[in-house]
Design a protein around this motif. Sequence first.
Motif, short mmCIF file in Angstrom:
data_model
loop_
_atom_site.label_atom_id
_atom_site.label_comp_id
_atom_site.label_asym_id
_atom_site.label_seq_id
_atom_site.Cartn_x
_atom_site.Cartn_y
_atom_site.Cartn_z
N ALA A 1 0.75 -1.18 -0.14
CA ALA A 1 -0.01 0.04 0.10
C ALA A 1 0.82 1.37 -0.02
O ALA A 1 0.45 1.94 -0.83
CB ALA A 1 -0.78 0.00 0.97
N LYS A 2 1.85 1.45 0.76
CA LYS A 2 2.79 2.44 0.86
C LYS A 2 3.53 2.59 -0.56
O LYS A 2 3.65 3.81 -0.95
CB LYS A 2 3.80 2.25 2.08
N THR A 3 3.84 1.44 -1.10
CA THR A 3 4.43 1.62 -2.44
C THR A 3 3.53 2.03 -3.60
O THR A 3 4.00 2.91 -4.31
CB THR A 3 5.14 0.17 -2.92
N LEU A 4 2.26 1.46 -3.50
CA LEU A 4 1.26 2.26 -4.33
C LEU A 4 1.36 3.53 -4.22
O LEU A 4 1.22 4.54 -5.08
CB LEU A 4 -0.06 1.55 -4.15
N GLN A 5 1.19 4.20 -2.79
CA GLN A 5 1.04 5.70 -2.78
C GLN A 5 2.35 6.35 -3.30
O GLN A 5 2.23 7.16 -4.09
CB GLN A 5 1.14 5.85 -1.42
N GLU A 6 3.49 5.58 -3.13
CA GLU A 6 4.60 6.46 -3.53
C GLU A 6 4.53 6.37 -5.10
O GLU A 6 4.85 7.54 -5.64
CB GLU A 6 5.87 5.67 -3.22
N ILE A 7 3.97 5.50 -5.63
CA ILE A 7 4.08 5.56 -7.40
C ILE A 7 3.02 6.27 -7.77
O ILE A 7 3.12 7.15 -8.81
CB ILE A 7 4.39 4.23 -7.92
N GLN A 8 1.87 6.47 -7.04
CA GLN A 8 0.78 7.09 -7.56
C GLN A 8 0.97 8.41 -7.42
O GLN A 8 0.51 9.35 -8.34
CB GLN A 8 -0.47 6.74 -6.74
N GLN B 1 3.58 9.94 -8.47
CA GLN B 1 4.33 10.09 -9.35
C GLN B 1 3.54 10.05 -10.92
O GLN B 1 3.94 9.82 -11.98
CB GLN B 1 5.57 9.40 -9.60
N ASN B 2 2.13 9.73 -10.49
CA ASN B 2 1.26 9.36 -11.65
C ASN B 2 1.60 8.21 -12.43
O ASN B 2 1.44 7.99 -13.62
CB ASN B 2 1.21 10.73 -12.51
N ILE B 3 1.88 7.10 -11.59
CA ILE B 3 2.22 5.70 -12.15
C ILE B 3 1.26 4.95 -11.39
O ILE B 3 1.18 4.98 -10.20
CB ILE B 3 3.69 5.53 -11.84
N PHE B 4 0.62 3.92 -12.05
CA PHE B 4 -0.29 2.98 -11.52
C PHE B 4 0.22 1.62 -12.02
O PHE B 4 0.56 1.30 -12.98
CB PHE B 4 -1.58 3.31 -12.06
N HIS B 5 -0.19 0.70 -11.02
CA HIS B 5 0.05 -0.80 -11.34
C HIS B 5 -0.86 -1.51 -12.46
O HIS B 5 -0.44 -2.00 -13.28
CB HIS B 5 0.25 -1.52 -10.29
N GLU B 6 -2.03 -1.36 -12.17
CA GLU B 6 -3.12 -1.73 -12.92
C GLU B 6 -3.28 -3.24 -13.00
O GLU B 6 -4.08 -3.80 -13.78
CB GLU B 6 -3.43 -0.98 -14.16
N ASP B 7 -2.67 -4.09 -12.22
CA ASP B 7 -2.82 -5.53 -12.41
C ASP B 7 -2.08 -6.23 -11.17
O ASP B 7 -1.35 -7.45 -11.25
CB ASP B 7 -2.05 -6.16 -13.90
N ILE B 8 -2.65 -5.87 -10.01
CA ILE B 8 -2.37 -6.44 -8.82
C ILE B 8 -3.11 -7.66 -8.68
O ILE B 8 -4.29 -7.74 -8.51
CB ILE B 8 -2.26 -5.44 -7.54
N HIS B 9 -2.39 -9.01 -8.33
CA HIS B 9 -2.89 -10.05 -8.02
C HIS B 9 -1.75 -10.82 -7.50
O HIS B 9 -0.45 -10.19 -7.28
CB HIS B 9 -3.37 -10.62 -9.17
N PRO B 10 -1.97 -11.79 -6.68
CA PRO B 10 -1.01 -12.72 -5.80
C PRO B 10 0.28 -13.12 -6.59
O PRO B 10 1.42 -12.98 -5.86
CB PRO B 10 -1.88 -13.81 -5.46
N ASP B 11 0.07 -13.33 -7.93
CA ASP B 11 1.18 -13.55 -8.71
C ASP B 11 2.35 -12.52 -8.88
O ASP B 11 3.46 -12.53 -9.47
CB ASP B 11 0.95 -14.36 -10.04
N ASN B 12 1.49 -11.38 -8.98
CA ASN B 12 2.62 -10.04 -8.89
C ASN B 12 2.89 -9.53 -7.62
O ASN B 12 3.31 -8.40 -7.52
CB ASN B 12 1.78 -8.98 -9.72
N ILE B 13 2.86 -10.37 -6.56
CA ILE B 13 3.39 -10.08 -5.31
C ILE B 13 4.41 -11.07 -4.88
O ILE B 13 4.13 -12.15 -4.91
CB ILE B 13 2.45 -9.76 -4.25
N LEU B 14 5.64 -10.69 -4.62
CA LEU B 14 6.53 -11.65 -4.37
C LEU B 14 7.12 -11.53 -2.82
O LEU B 14 6.87 -10.21 -2.20
CB LEU B 14 8.12 -11.35 -5.12
N VAL B 15 7.49 -12.50 -2.06
CA VAL B 15 7.61 -12.31 -0.68
C VAL B 15 9.11 -12.91 -0.58
O VAL B 15 9.38 -14.11 -1.14
CB VAL B 15 6.73 -13.17 0.06
#
Length: 185
Positions: A103-110, A112-126
């Motif tokens: 969520a904090k990372t999304l806030q940082e990039i947003q 900068q007017n940049i959006f992910h637009e395809d967030i799902h569990p395979d696009n999150i690495l741990v």
Amino acid sequence: IQGQKKERGYSFTAIVIDNSNKQYFAKWIKGIDKNSQPGKLFMDKLRSLKKIKSDYIPEIIEYGFDNSEQAYCIIYQYLTYQPLTEINNLHPVYFLKGILQIAKTLQEIQQQNIFHEDIHPDNILVDNNNNFYLIDLGLSRITTTLSQAKHLETFARDFAAPEKWNNKIEKGFPFQSDIYSIGKV
């Protein structure tokens, strides 16, 4: 290329090594022809994505057209990780910590007017320390807009906001779609 290539939707990926045996993660994008107008636009978009610096987004090392694979390729820093979908026993405290990191990372990039637009569990690495990393930043929109292979679905429908896959629903702002998707995760 080290090991097997994995195909997923509009891309295929592999771990690659350089001459000094350093590992990287490579993603080849299907459906954008070399020297085409969409190819030039794709390179411009990647130039702006390369500038993003975040603790929880893998750095883009290099990008360009790979003649051997006949596809545009993005080389990312290599992380020792597992996709969120492959983790079975993540303690709720670590899960919530990770979602907060995203969520904090999304806030940082947003900002900068940049959006992910395809967030799902395979696009999150741990990683081994239970830190969450967001991958494939902005690639869904870029490939949807530019791909000459119109049959490719470039987002995970189960996690996408309804307006992404239902033309009858009024479109909102891209950050709203990201918020919806992180909620679904």
